[in-house]
Motif scaffolding. Structure first.
Motif, PDB file in Angstrom:
ATOM      1  N   GLY A 188       0.854  -1.177  -0.200  1.00 20.04           N
ATOM      2  CA  GLY A 188       0.124   0.051   0.030  1.00 20.04           C
ATOM      3  C   GLY A 188       0.986   1.171   0.054  1.00 20.04           C
ATOM      4  N   GLY A 189       0.411   2.525   0.470  1.00 26.57           N
ATOM      5  CA  GLY A 189       1.248   3.627   0.595  1.00 26.57           C
ATOM      6  C   GLY A 189       0.326   4.803   0.858  1.00 26.57           C
ATOM      7  N   PRO A 190       0.797   5.779   0.867  1.00 30.54           N
ATOM      8  CA  PRO A 190       0.088   7.134   0.882  1.00 30.54           C
ATOM      9  C   PRO A 190      -0.809   7.270  -0.210  1.00 30.54           C
ATOM     10  CG  PRO A 190       2.460   7.378   1.266  1.00 30.54           C
ATOM     11  CD  PRO A 190       2.209   6.181   0.875  1.00 30.54           C
ATOM     12  N   VAL A 191      -1.943   7.949   0.160  1.00 28.59           N
ATOM     13  CA  VAL A 191      -2.862   8.181  -0.944  1.00 28.59           C
ATOM     14  C   VAL A 191      -2.905   9.889  -1.157  1.00 28.59           C
ATOM     15  CG1 VAL A 191      -5.318   8.099  -1.620  1.00 28.59           C
ATOM     16  CG2 VAL A 191      -4.344   6.227  -0.522  1.00 28.59           C
ATOM     17  N   GLY A 192      -2.873  10.409  -2.234  1.00 30.22           N
ATOM     18  CA  GLY A 192      -2.819  11.656  -2.441  1.00 30.22           C
ATOM     19  C   GLY A 192      -1.746  12.642  -1.979  1.00 30.22           C
ATOM     20  N   GLU A 193      -1.945  13.725  -1.368  1.00 31.84           N
ATOM     21  CA  GLU A 193      -0.819  14.494  -0.889  1.00 31.84           C
ATOM     22  C   GLU A 193      -0.053  13.482   0.208  1.00 31.84           C
ATOM     23  OE1 GLU A 193      -0.519  18.048  -0.441  1.00 31.84           O
ATOM     24  OE2 GLU A 193      -1.539  18.217  -2.150  1.00 31.84           O
ATOM     25  N   THR A 194       1.335  13.582  -0.029  1.00 27.05           N
ATOM     26  CA  THR A 194       2.044  12.508   0.687  1.00 27.05           C
ATOM     27  C   THR A 194       3.053  13.307   1.816  1.00 27.05           C
ATOM     28  OG1 THR A 194       3.927  13.233  -0.623  1.00 27.05           O
ATOM     29  CG2 THR A 194       3.018  11.307  -1.357  1.00 27.05           C
ATOM     30  N   PRO A 209      -2.856  11.699   7.165  1.00 25.49           N
ATOM     31  CA  PRO A 209      -2.596  11.722   5.855  1.00 25.49           C
ATOM     32  C   PRO A 209      -3.319  10.355   5.488  1.00 25.49           C
ATOM     33  CG  PRO A 209      -0.766  12.215   7.128  1.00 25.49           C
ATOM     34  CD  PRO A 209      -1.604  12.104   8.172  1.00 25.49           C
ATOM     35  N   ASP A 210      -4.084  10.600   4.301  1.00 21.72           N
ATOM     36  CA  ASP A 210      -4.737   9.097   3.823  1.00 21.72           C
ATOM     37  C   ASP A 210      -3.840   8.254   3.309  1.00 21.72           C
ATOM     38  OD1 ASP A 210      -6.843   7.485   3.515  1.00 21.72           O
ATOM     39  OD2 ASP A 210      -7.378   8.325   1.526  1.00 21.72           O
ATOM     40  N   PHE A 211      -3.968   6.821   3.542  1.00 22.24           N
ATOM     41  CA  PHE A 211      -3.214   5.827   2.887  1.00 22.24           C
ATOM     42  C   PHE A 211      -3.829   4.535   2.777  1.00 22.24           C
ATOM     43  CE2 PHE A 211      -3.004   5.457   7.734  1.00 22.24           C
ATOM     44  CZ  PHE A 211      -3.298   4.014   7.646  1.00 22.24           C
ATOM     45  N   THR A 212      -3.481   3.747   1.940  1.00 19.77           N
ATOM     46  CA  THR A 212      -3.962   2.492   1.500  1.00 19.77           C
ATOM     47  C   THR A 212      -2.935   1.200   2.501  1.00 19.77           C
ATOM     48  OG1 THR A 212      -2.887   2.131  -0.370  1.00 19.77           O
ATOM     49  CG2 THR A 212      -5.172   2.756  -0.361  1.00 19.77           C
ATOM     50  N   ALA A 213      -3.543   0.152   2.664  1.00 15.87           N
ATOM     51  CA  ALA A 213      -2.645  -0.819   3.322  1.00 15.87           C
ATOM     52  C   ALA A 213      -3.294  -2.198   3.196  1.00 15.87           C
ATOM     53  CB  ALA A 213      -2.348  -0.557   4.760  1.00 15.87           C
ATOM     54  N   PRO A 214      -2.450  -3.169   2.866  1.00 15.10           N
ATOM     55  CA  PRO A 214      -2.969  -4.753   2.762  1.00 15.10           C
ATOM     56  C   PRO A 214      -3.041  -4.948   4.384  1.00 15.10           C
ATOM     57  CG  PRO A 214      -0.756  -4.560   2.024  1.00 15.10           C
ATOM     58  CD  PRO A 214      -1.119  -3.228   2.224  1.00 15.10           C
ATOM     59  N   ALA A 215      -4.010  -5.879   4.582  1.00 14.44           N
ATOM     60  CA  ALA A 215      -4.112  -6.053   6.185  1.00 14.44           C
ATOM     61  C   ALA A 215      -4.691  -7.737   6.196  1.00 14.44           C
ATOM     62  CB  ALA A 215      -5.267  -5.438   6.708  1.00 14.44           C
TER      63      ALA A 215
END
Lengths: 132, 83
Positions: B14-20, B46-52
């Motif tokens: 995953g990682g940061p979404v939008g503004e890092t 800060p928004d992010f996506t991540a596998p879980a």
């Protein structure tokens, strides 16, 4: 969230954590391989290649209300996290008309900031109340 | 909410979404210095996506999916470490 893969999370949950907590971990165990998310939250230790012990309280609007970061050998106090969430929820519900003084926990008195309270906190709040 | 991920040979990321939060070096009176924004209370997380791993499944999680709820986000050094 840690730098471990979801596969390692599964093994840790299934083989160790589920023996501590019935049914295993009830919330999502997030994976941050590479530490990209930890970096933007200021908790990724590039030298060690791991995340430090960061804990962030985020409100329903996505606003960070509080955080705490510890180095790895010292564990958190989960009850203090609950206490802080309860305090932030109370303040939010009061729409900012109430504040929780030092040592507050549910059921204890709150302060209602306003012109009448200026210079008068000593009358309604005693230092013992921070420790009882 | 969280979408299930098919387990393959590649590790999901995953990682940061939008503004890092990383900003371009700012010019300040002729001196170039790197500006690194930190997390601040009262400001947006800060928004992010991540596998879980959650409830026996591999899923994809995005922080912004939890808007409307209180969230405790915890980082820790590693699985199978001691504390």
């Amino acid at each position: 969230m840690s730098i471990d893969s979801v596969f390692v999370h599964k093994m840790w949950n299934d083989h160790e954590l589920s023996k501590m907590v019935k049914g295993g971990v009830p919330f999502a165990m997030l994976s941050d391989t590479g530490g990209k998310v930890g970096t933007i939250y200021g908790v990724y230790d590039e030298d060690a290649g791991v995340e430090t012990r960061g804990r962030f309280i985020i409100d329903p609007d996505g606003i960070v209300q509080g955080f705490e970061v510890l180095t790895p050998p010292v564990g958190r106090n989960v009850n203090e996290t609950f206490r802080q969430i309860q305090a932030f929820q109370l303040v939010r519900q009061s729409q900012g008309t109430e504040a929780t003084p030092s040592g507050w926990r549910p059921g204890k008195m709150t302060l209602k900031p306003g012109p009448d309270l200026v210079g008068k906190v000593w009358e309604v709040w005693k230092t013992d109340m921070a420790f009882d | 909410m969280a979408k299930e991920i098919k387990a393959g040979c590649a590790r999901p990321t995953g990682g940061p979404v939008g503004e890092t939060g990383k900003e371009e070096p700012a010019k300040d009176q002729g001196v170039i210095r790197e500006v690194r924004s930190m997390i601040r209370v009262g400001k947006k997380a800060p928004d992010f996506t991540a596998p879980a791993y959650h409830g026996g499944k591999f899923v994809g999680v995005q922080l912004s999916e939890y808007l409307g709820k209180w969230v405790v986000l915890c980082f820790y050094p590693g699985d199978f470490t001691f504390v």
